[in-house]
Design a protein around this motif. Structure first.
Motif, mmCIF file in Angstrom:
data_model
loop_
_atom_site.group_PDB
_atom_site.id
_atom_site.type_symbol
_atom_site.label_atom_id
_atom_site.label_comp_id
_atom_site.label_asym_id
_atom_site.label_seq_id
_atom_site.Cartn_x
_atom_site.Cartn_y
_atom_site.Cartn_z
ATOM 1 N N ARG A 67 0.816 -1.218 0.000
ATOM 2 C CA ARG A 67 0.000 0.000 0.000
ATOM 3 C C ARG A 67 0.850 1.268 0.000
ATOM 4 O O ARG A 67 0.377 2.325 -0.402
ATOM 5 N N ARG A 68 2.092 1.156 0.419
ATOM 6 C CA ARG A 68 2.981 2.325 0.410
ATOM 7 C C ARG A 68 3.663 2.539 -0.935
ATOM 8 O O ARG A 68 4.303 3.559 -1.141
ATOM 9 N N CYS A 69 3.508 1.590 -1.838
ATOM 10 C CA CYS A 69 4.151 1.713 -3.150
ATOM 11 C C CYS A 69 3.436 2.780 -3.990
ATOM 12 O O CYS A 69 2.207 2.810 -4.049
ATOM 13 N N ASP A 70 4.216 3.643 -4.618
ATOM 14 C CA ASP A 70 3.619 4.688 -5.448
ATOM 15 C C ASP A 70 3.773 4.411 -6.943
ATOM 16 O O ASP A 70 3.432 5.245 -7.773
ATOM 17 N N SER A 71 4.296 3.234 -7.294
ATOM 18 C CA SER A 71 4.437 2.872 -8.698
ATOM 19 C C SER A 71 4.459 1.355 -8.838
ATOM 20 O O SER A 71 4.730 0.630 -7.872
ATOM 21 N N ALA A 72 4.197 0.897 -10.066
ATOM 22 C CA ALA A 72 4.254 -0.533 -10.342
ATOM 23 C C ALA A 72 5.667 -1.061 -10.148
ATOM 24 O O ALA A 72 5.872 -2.172 -9.655
ATOM 25 N N GLU A 73 6.646 -0.253 -10.514
ATOM 26 C CA GLU A 73 8.040 -0.678 -10.383
ATOM 27 C C GLU A 73 8.417 -0.910 -8.924
ATOM 28 O O GLU A 73 9.120 -1.876 -8.596
ATOM 29 N N ALA A 74 7.951 -0.041 -8.044
ATOM 30 C CA ALA A 74 8.241 -0.211 -6.615
ATOM 31 C C ALA A 74 7.601 -1.484 -6.077
ATOM 32 O O ALA A 74 8.187 -2.192 -5.251
ATOM 33 N N ALA A 75 6.415 -1.799 -6.564
ATOM 34 C CA ALA A 75 5.711 -2.995 -6.089
ATOM 35 C C ALA A 75 6.446 -4.268 -6.475
ATOM 36 O O ALA A 75 6.377 -5.272 -5.757
ATOM 37 N N MET A 76 7.141 -4.246 -7.598
ATOM 38 C CA MET A 76 7.852 -5.448 -8.048
ATOM 39 C C MET A 76 8.893 -5.926 -7.043
ATOM 40 O O MET A 76 9.275 -7.094 -7.053
ATOM 41 N N LEU A 77 9.355 -5.038 -6.179
ATOM 42 C CA LEU A 77 10.408 -5.362 -5.218
ATOM 43 C C LEU A 77 9.859 -5.907 -3.906
ATOM 44 O O LEU A 77 10.625 -6.221 -2.999
ATOM 45 N N THR A 78 8.537 -6.023 -3.798
ATOM 46 C CA THR A 78 7.925 -6.401 -2.528
ATOM 47 C C THR A 78 7.644 -7.900 -2.447
ATOM 48 O O THR A 78 7.475 -8.583 -3.468
ATOM 49 N N GLN A 79 7.562 -8.388 -1.225
ATOM 50 C CA GLN A 79 7.211 -9.792 -1.016
ATOM 51 C C GLN A 79 5.793 -10.076 -1.493
ATOM 52 O O GLN A 79 5.506 -11.147 -2.048
ATOM 53 N N GLY A 80 4.904 -9.119 -1.275
ATOM 54 C CA GLY A 80 3.519 -9.322 -1.679
ATOM 55 C C GLY A 80 3.400 -9.603 -3.161
ATOM 56 O O GLY A 80 2.672 -10.517 -3.585
ATOM 57 N N PHE A 81 4.107 -8.826 -3.971
ATOM 58 C CA PHE A 81 4.056 -9.068 -5.407
ATOM 59 C C PHE A 81 4.705 -10.399 -5.763
ATOM 60 O O PHE A 81 4.188 -11.142 -6.603
ATOM 61 N N ARG A 82 5.804 -10.731 -5.143
ATOM 62 C CA ARG A 82 6.465 -12.005 -5.442
ATOM 63 C C ARG A 82 5.552 -13.186 -5.134
ATOM 64 O O ARG A 82 5.521 -14.179 -5.861
#
Length: 221
Positions: A67-82
């Motif tokens: 929820r703190r991610c401000d872009s799709a690119e930032a989300a790619m680095l998260t455990q949730g996306f993985r």
């Protein structure tokens, strides 16, 4: 490591309703099913999750990071996306459009993390067109709705989607139908417009939005 369901692991629900299956424009059914299970594990408590699957919830804090991610690119680095990426069908991940799929699904992960409660069968546009507190006005004004339709960049799209979900109190809509809208926006953003007008973003959103507003607007005239 993700606790992916194996064929021997019993599941406790049909993950998609018939209405949702028919309404999916830009998602495959197996993708939508994987997303719903991921969202449940991301959002529900362990006790709530037991009603749907023996899989455990994702670790605390995973949703907050997304929820703190401000872009799709930032989300790619998260455990949730993985975790979400691991649960998606192999055909989705091995496509020739892999880089685009990473962007699409990281954007879906960010927005799905905003949703606190689900209402199956309810699309984003239908929810935004619902009446606000017997005022005769929709949750999202027609002007803001038109602005949502005309987003030009992924950053603007994410920003306006977040505002839209906030107006909907982050509940009352289907996570898989939300994801289908996001995937459809990305498809058109990449220049792949459907030959069928009824499967284009503008029609899909406007049809549901104005169908919802028509339920009460005539009574207030």
């Amino acid at each position: 490591m993700s606790d992916v369901v194996t064929p021997e692991t019993p599941e406790k629900e049909d993950l998609l309703t018939e209405a949702e299956k028919k309404a999916l424009v830009a998602l495959k059914r197996d993708e939508a099913a994987a997303l719903r299970r991921w969202w449940q594990r991301l959002t529900l408590t362990q006790q709530e999750l037991k009603a749907f699957t023996p899989q455990p919830p994702l670790p605390r804090g995973v949703r907050a990071v997304l929820r703190r991610c401000d872009s799709a690119e930032a989300a790619m680095l998260t455990q949730g996306f993985r975790e979400l990426w691991a649960m998606l069908p192999e055909a989705t991940k091995q496509t020739d459009y892999r880089d685009e799929q990473l962007q699409v699904w990281s954007c879906i992960a960010v927005m799905a993390a905003e949703l606190r409660e689900e209402e199956k069968d309810v699309s984003l546009a239908r929810r935004l067109g619902q009446q606000k507190d017997l005022t005769g006005k929709p949750l999202m004004s027609e002007l803001r709705f038109q602005q949502l339709l005309s987003c030009q960049t992924p950053e603007e799209f994410i920003q306006r989607l977040r505002r839209a979900l906030a107006l909907a109190n982050k509940q009352g809509l289907s996570v898989v139908l939300l994801a289908s809208v996001i995937a459809l926006w990305w498809r058109e953003h990449r220049g792949r417009l459907s030959a069928k007008p009824t499967q284009r973003l503008g029609f899909v959103l406007a049809n549901d939005y104005f169908a919802a507003t028509s339920r009460y607007s005539h009574r207030s005239d």
